[in-house]
Design a protein around this motif. Structure first.
Motif, PDB file in Angstrom:
ATOM      1  N   GLY A  76      15.533  23.412  28.189  1.00  0.00           N
ATOM      2  CA  GLY A  76      17.678  23.195  28.081  1.00  0.00           C
ATOM      3  C   GLY A  76      18.104  24.495  29.294  1.00  0.00           C
ATOM      4  N   TYR A  77      16.669  25.656  28.254  1.00  0.00           N
ATOM      5  CA  TYR A  77      17.392  26.744  29.265  1.00  0.00           C
ATOM      6  C   TYR A  77      17.394  26.544  30.313  1.00  0.00           C
ATOM      7  N   GLY A  78      16.812  26.220  30.978  1.00  0.00           N
ATOM      8  CA  GLY A  78      16.996  26.027  32.870  1.00  0.00           C
ATOM      9  C   GLY A  78      18.846  25.521  33.200  1.00  0.00           C
ATOM     10  N   CYS A  79      18.725  24.926  32.546  1.00  0.00           N
ATOM     11  CA  CYS A  79      20.614  24.282  32.803  1.00  0.00           C
ATOM     12  C   CYS A  79      21.009  24.768  32.277  1.00  0.00           C
ATOM     13  N   TYR A  80      20.993  25.413  31.659  1.00  0.00           N
ATOM     14  CA  TYR A  80      21.802  26.752  30.979  1.00  0.00           C
ATOM     15  C   TYR A  80      22.060  27.359  31.411  1.00  0.00           C
ATOM     16  N   LEU A  81      21.319  27.651  32.407  1.00  0.00           N
ATOM     17  CA  LEU A  81      20.497  29.051  33.588  1.00  0.00           C
ATOM     18  C   LEU A  81      21.690  28.964  34.178  1.00  0.00           C
ATOM     19  N   LEU A  82      20.910  27.784  35.305  1.00  0.00           N
ATOM     20  CA  LEU A  82      22.011  27.447  36.233  1.00  0.00           C
ATOM     21  C   LEU A  82      23.764  27.511  35.528  1.00  0.00           C
ATOM     22  N   ALA A  83      23.795  26.692  34.958  1.00  0.00           N
ATOM     23  CA  ALA A  83      25.566  26.866  34.425  1.00  0.00           C
ATOM     24  C   ALA A  83      26.188  27.656  34.707  1.00  0.00           C
ATOM     25  N   LYS A 116      26.656  29.542  37.188  1.00  0.00           N
ATOM     26  CA  LYS A 116      26.918  29.781  38.224  1.00  0.00           C
ATOM     27  C   LYS A 116      27.347  28.730  39.449  1.00  0.00           C
ATOM     28  N   ALA A 117      27.023  27.445  38.838  1.00  0.00           N
ATOM     29  CA  ALA A 117      27.410  25.990  39.267  1.00  0.00           C
ATOM     30  C   ALA A 117      27.970  25.187  38.473  1.00  0.00           C
ATOM     31  N   ARG A 118      29.005  24.501  39.633  1.00  0.00           N
ATOM     32  CA  ARG A 118      30.089  23.676  39.166  1.00  0.00           C
ATOM     33  C   ARG A 118      29.730  23.226  37.842  1.00  0.00           C
ATOM     34  N   LYS A 119      28.627  22.389  37.875  1.00  0.00           N
ATOM     35  CA  LYS A 119      28.447  21.209  36.962  1.00  0.00           C
ATOM     36  C   LYS A 119      26.703  20.858  37.073  1.00  0.00           C
ATOM     37  N   VAL A 120      26.387  20.991  35.337  1.00  0.00           N
ATOM     38  CA  VAL A 120      24.977  20.270  35.860  1.00  0.00           C
ATOM     39  C   VAL A 120      24.773  19.159  34.732  1.00  0.00           C
ATOM     40  N   ILE A 121      24.126  18.870  35.105  1.00  0.00           N
ATOM     41  CA  ILE A 121      23.145  17.548  34.210  1.00  0.00           C
ATOM     42  C   ILE A 121      22.001  17.868  34.416  1.00  0.00           C
ATOM     43  N   GLY A 122      21.575  17.335  32.901  1.00  0.00           N
ATOM     44  CA  GLY A 122      19.935  17.399  32.468  1.00  0.00           C
ATOM     45  C   GLY A 122      19.516  16.580  32.298  1.00  0.00           C
ATOM     46  N   ILE A 123      18.013  16.093  32.361  1.00  0.00           N
ATOM     47  CA  ILE A 123      17.709  14.495  32.122  1.00  0.00           C
ATOM     48  C   ILE A 123      16.446  15.214  31.779  1.00  0.00           C
ATOM     49  N   ASP A 124      16.392  14.000  30.542  1.00  0.00           N
ATOM     50  CA  ASP A 124      14.833  13.690  29.880  1.00  0.00           C
ATOM     51  C   ASP A 124      14.175  12.988  29.112  1.00  0.00           C
ATOM     52  N   LEU A 125      13.051  12.167  28.984  1.00  0.00           N
ATOM     53  CA  LEU A 125      12.940  10.723  28.461  1.00  0.00           C
ATOM     54  C   LEU A 125      12.902  11.851  27.157  1.00  0.00           C
ATOM     55  N   ASP A 126      12.410  12.264  26.818  1.00  0.00           N
ATOM     56  CA  ASP A 126      12.342  12.608  25.550  1.00  0.00           C
ATOM     57  C   ASP A 126      13.449  12.624  24.616  1.00  0.00           C
ATOM     58  N   ALA A 127      13.664  11.507  23.903  1.00  0.00           N
ATOM     59  CA  ALA A 127      15.654  11.758  23.173  1.00  0.00           C
ATOM     60  C   ALA A 127      15.465  13.369  22.441  1.00  0.00           C
ATOM     61  N   GLU A 128      14.386  13.460  21.749  1.00  0.00           N
ATOM     62  CA  GLU A 128      14.434  14.940  20.821  1.00  0.00           C
ATOM     63  C   GLU A 128      14.605  15.953  21.609  1.00  0.00           C
ATOM     64  N   ALA A 129      14.030  16.085  23.237  1.00  0.00           N
ATOM     65  CA  ALA A 129      14.442  17.275  23.908  1.00  0.00           C
ATOM     66  C   ALA A 129      16.074  16.836  24.120  1.00  0.00           C
ATOM     67  N   VAL A 130      16.514  15.849  24.358  1.00  0.00           N
ATOM     68  CA  VAL A 130      17.894  16.011  24.791  1.00  0.00           C
ATOM     69  C   VAL A 130      18.871  16.490  23.329  1.00  0.00           C
ATOM     70  N   LYS A 185      21.879  23.135  21.295  1.00  0.00           N
ATOM     71  CA  LYS A 185      21.658  24.591  21.267  1.00  0.00           C
ATOM     72  C   LYS A 185      22.791  25.099  22.771  1.00  0.00           C
ATOM     73  N   TYR A 186      22.898  24.605  23.502  1.00  0.00           N
ATOM     74  CA  TYR A 186      24.189  25.149  24.682  1.00  0.00           C
ATOM     75  C   TYR A 186      25.145  24.144  24.430  1.00  0.00           C
ATOM     76  N   ALA A 187      25.661  23.732  23.797  1.00  0.00           N
ATOM     77  CA  ALA A 187      27.311  22.973  22.901  1.00  0.00           C
ATOM     78  C   ALA A 187      28.255  24.129  23.828  1.00  0.00           C
ATOM     79  N   ASP A 188      27.895  25.486  23.711  1.00  0.00           N
ATOM     80  CA  ASP A 188      28.625  26.537  24.385  1.00  0.00           C
ATOM     81  C   ASP A 188      29.043  26.004  25.435  1.00  0.00           C
ATOM     82  N   ALA A 189      28.597  25.562  26.684  1.00  0.00           N
ATOM     83  CA  ALA A 189      29.142  25.584  27.918  1.00  0.00           C
ATOM     84  C   ALA A 189      29.121  24.507  28.433  1.00  0.00           C
ATOM     85  N   ASP A 190      30.670  24.040  29.012  1.00  0.00           N
ATOM     86  CA  ASP A 190      31.357  22.828  28.973  1.00  0.00           C
ATOM     87  C   ASP A 190      31.361  22.333  29.994  1.00  0.00           C
ATOM     88  N   ASN A 191      30.518  22.806  30.944  1.00  0.00           N
ATOM     89  CA  ASN A 191      30.163  22.200  32.606  1.00  0.00           C
ATOM     90  C   ASN A 191      28.415  21.782  32.351  1.00  0.00           C
TER      91      ASN A 191
END
Length: 367
Positions: A48-55, A57-71, A77-83
Motif C-alpha cells: 500500500g505504500y505506493g497508493c499512499y504516495l499517490l494519494a 496529490k490524487a483526488r482518490k486512489v483505489i488500491g486492489i490486490d488479490l492477497d487478503a492479508e495485504a489488503v 497502516k494507511y487509515a489516515d488517508a481519507d481519499n
C-alpha cells in the motif's frame, strides 16, 4: 498492526535494500506527476505504500490486490488517508470498478505475475475502467535484461515479456504508447543545499549512450498523451552509497587476489602438466625400445623353435624309417631262427639214426 511477511515477491518499505527501494519508489514518484486531482487505480497495490504516495496529490486512489492479508494490512497502516481505498480483487476481473470511472491506472511489476491469457484480460479490464482520455502507467521487467542476461529465473513470475512483446500487447488495446527505460546508473552530482531533487537536471549523450533498462515503463492511452514525462533521477544517500562502494572495492580486491592466485595455480599446474607430459613421453620411448627389443628376441626365439621343430620332424621321420627297418629285420631274423631250429631238429634226428645204425653193425660184427 501486524507486520507483513517478507516473501521476496513484493517490496516492503521496511526492507533494507536501497536498490529495490529506488526502483519501486521512483516509479510512484514519477507517476504522481500525472495523478494530481485525478481518480487513480493502482492494480496489485501490495503493502500500500505506493497508493499512499499517490494519494498526496490524487483526488482518490483505489488500491486492489488479490492477497487478503495485504489488503487488510494496507487498510490498517494507511487509515489516515481519507481519499485512499483498498479492495481485494484479481487484476483480470475488477468487477467492483465501474466502466470509464478511472483517470489513471498504475500497475508496477504486476503483469509478469499472471499467465498470458490473464495478461490480455488484465489489459482489457484496464481499457474498460479508464475514461476516454485516461492513461495507463505500467511497468514490466525486460526479459532480455532481467532474466536472459544473467540466466536468472524469478520463481514468482509466470510470463515475462520482451520489450517488443510488451509493446504488441499494449497496441492491441491502446492507440498511443510512450516507452521509458528504468535502470541504475553511476551519477556525478553538482548539488546545492536546499534544492529539491526533482529540480535537478541531468544530461546524457544519446548518440553515444543507449540505455538498456532492466525494466520498461509504458505510458499508454487512446487520447493524446500528456506532454509531461516520467523521466526522473533518484539518488542514493552518501551514507548508503559510500559504504557500498567501499565494500565493492574490497570485494574487487579480493576477487583480483583470487584471480591472481588462480592464475598462479594455473601456471603451476601447466608446468606440472608439461613435466608429466615429458616424463610420460620418456616412459613411452623407453617402453617402445623395450618392446622392440623383446619383439626382436621373441622373433629370434621363434626362429630357433621353428628350426628345432623342423629338426625334430626330420628325426621323427628317420626314427620311423629305422623302426620300420628294425621291424623288417626282426621279422627276417625270426624267420631265419625258425629255419635254423627246423634244421637243427632235422640234423638231430639224422645223427641219432646214424648212431643207431653204427651200433647195430658193431654188435653184429662181434657176434
Amino acid at each position: 498492526m501486524s507486520e507483513m511477511k517478507m516473501t521476496g515477491e513484493r517490496f516492503l518499505p521496511e526492507m533494507e535494500d536501497a536498490e529495490l527501494e529506488l526502483e519501486h519508489m521512483e516509479r510512484y514518484y514519477a507517476a504522481s506527476r500525472f495523478t494530481e486531482g485525478k481518480i487513480v487505480l493502482d492494480a496489485a497495490s501490495g503493502e500500500g505504500y505506493g497508493c499512499y504516495l499517490l494519494a498526496r496529490k490524487a483526488r482518490k486512489v483505489i488500491g486492489i490486490d488479490l492477497d487478503a492479508e495485504a489488503v487488510a494490512h494496507a487498510k490498517e497502516k494507511y487509515a489516515d488517508a481519507d481519499n485512499l481505498v483498498f479492495v481485494q480483487s484479481s487484476v483480470d476481473k475488477m468487477d467492483m470498478i465501474q466502466d470509464h470511472s478511472i483517470d489513471v491506472v498504475t500497475s508496477f511489476e504486476t503483469i509478469e505475475h499472471v499467465s498470458e491469457a490473464a495478461q490480455r484480460a488484465f489489459i482489457s479490464e484496464i481499457y474498460r475502467v479508464l475514461r476516454q482520455d485516461g492513461i495507463l502507467i505500467m511497468s514490466s521487467p525486460n526479459k532480455k535484461e532481467y532474466s536472459d542476461r544473467y540466466h536468472f529465473q524469478n520463481p514468482f513470475h509466470m510470463h515475462e515479456l520482451y520489450v517488443d512483446e510488451f509493446i504488441s500487447l499494449l497496441k492491441e488495446t491502446f492507440e498511443h504508447i510512450r516507452l521509458y527505460q528504468q535502470y541504475l546508473e553511476v551519477v556525478s552530482l553538482i548539488d546545492q543545499e536546499g534544492v529539491d531533487v526533482e529540480k535537478v537536471l541531468y544530461r546524457k549523450d544519446s548518440s553515444r549512450y543507449e540505455p538498456k533498462g532492466k525494466y520498461v515503463i509504458a505510458l499508454a492511452g487512446n487520447a493524446e498523451l500528456p506532454e509531461k514525462t516520467l523521466s526522473m533521477v533518484n539518488l542514493h544517500l552518501r551514507e548508503e552509497y559510500l559504504p557500498l562502494l567501499e565494500n565493492l572495492h574490497r570485494q574487487r580486491a579480493l576477487t583480483e587476489n583470487a584471480c591472481n592466485e588462480k592464475k598462479a595455480a594455473e601456471q603451476e599446474y601447466k608446468v606440472h602438466i608439461e613435466q608429466l607430459k615429458q616424463e610420460h613421453k620418456r616412459h613411452v620411448l623407453e617402453l617402445e625400445g623395450e618392446l622392440t627389443r623383446r619383439a626382436d628376441e621373441l622373433e629370434h626365439r621363434m626362429d630357433v623353435i621353428n628350426r628345432v621343430q623342423e629338426e625334430i620332424s626330420i628325426l621323427n621321420n628317420e626314427w620311423k624309417l629305422c623302426r620300420e627297418e628294425l621291424d623288417r629285420r626282426a621279422a627276417e631274423l625270426e624267420h631265419r631262427m625258425q629255419v635254423i631250429n627246423e634244421l637243427e631238429a632235422y640234423i638231430g634226428r639224422s645223427n641219432t639214426q646214424k648212431i643207431k645204425d653204427y651200433l647195430s653193425k658193431r654188435i653184429k660184427h662181434k657176434k
